[in-house]
Scaffold this motif. Sequence first.
Motif: not given
Length: 404
Positions: A159-182
Amino acid sequence: MNDLNAPLGKNLPPKKHAPKTSPSPPTGRGFALILGVIFIGILALNIYTFIDTHKDTGTLVVRLPEPEPIEIAEAESEPETDKPEVEVIYGQPDANLSQEPIIAAERETITEVSPGGPRIITIRDPQATEIGQPDGQRHRPVQSALEETDAGKLPKRTDDGRRPVDIYARPWSNAGGKRIAIVIGGLGLSQTGTQRALDQLPPEITLAFAPTGNSLDRWMGVARKKGHELLMQIPMEPFNYPQVNPGPHTLRLASSPETNLENLQWAMARMTNYSGVTNYLGARFMGEKQAITPILEELGERGLLFFNDGSSGTAGNLGADAARARVPYAAGNVIIDSSNSPDDIRTKLKALEALAEARGTAIGTGSALELTVKIVSEWANQAKKNGFEIVGIAALASDPERKR
């Protein structure tokens, strides 16, 4: 000769009396005894003075005089201050970051070590969208992000606008650099294979579960406790259907939009705590805009991401369609286990590294096969040491709504 007329005893010789003497002083032993008696008497008198009969139990309670109170100066305790919120993520540190904790006025994000990876600390913008669940709660669904339907519990925006993609995502650093997802798919189909994947794969690896798998809620709990981000696989019509058949509840071109939405919701209700969905096969279905658009709109309304695993080789406009439907979207770049050769899998992983070096990001996909799991586990921990940040799939999705 005695006088017989004398009174009786008159003519007897007088008695000899012992000379009078003054009493001798008491000896040392007697003196101690006397003092002891006196002491006991005084003590008994004092005890008697402080004896109080306990009225409830009849027990005699001896009360001795209380000592004088000692005044102790108490140091004033300083009020507790709010501690920075701590979140746990995984990854590779920036070269300029030390391994010691960083004291920051802003929100603090601590990066925890998975096997083979160093400990890092990064700072995230506190104004950014809140990502992830607190430690110890990742395996519990957020009830406000669930909707009771005929199909079962489906993810939705709170009801306050949070999405499952935000709630259940794995946090990340936002530090840039070389990032890979598997993304490793096919979880839940084999109990042994699923357990092996959860035991061996580092928590940075995203796991995709098949809706026809068994014990999905149990596996979801185990995977989330370990820190994995999750996707739900949706069977979609490939070319050469039904010779190539994804299984029951496949989304098909011949089906009505209503039927396809029912099949989509059937799959989504099989599990909770996932950040989005991904296709299982589906080259033909995803290539037809009229078929895929209602699916993307449903995902956008519910706040889920869509991951195109790259197996279709088509769907070139799918990203633009997803953006119009407000759906976070990502597409795989390399299928790492298209062959069962260990050398080929390692070569594909090296290709992912090269792509991340050139573009900053890269996404690979694979299946939960024993060989794939083993090689990906070894590679991921070495890649972190080599300066790559391994992230969940949500970190690399283009998102029309997320604040960066």
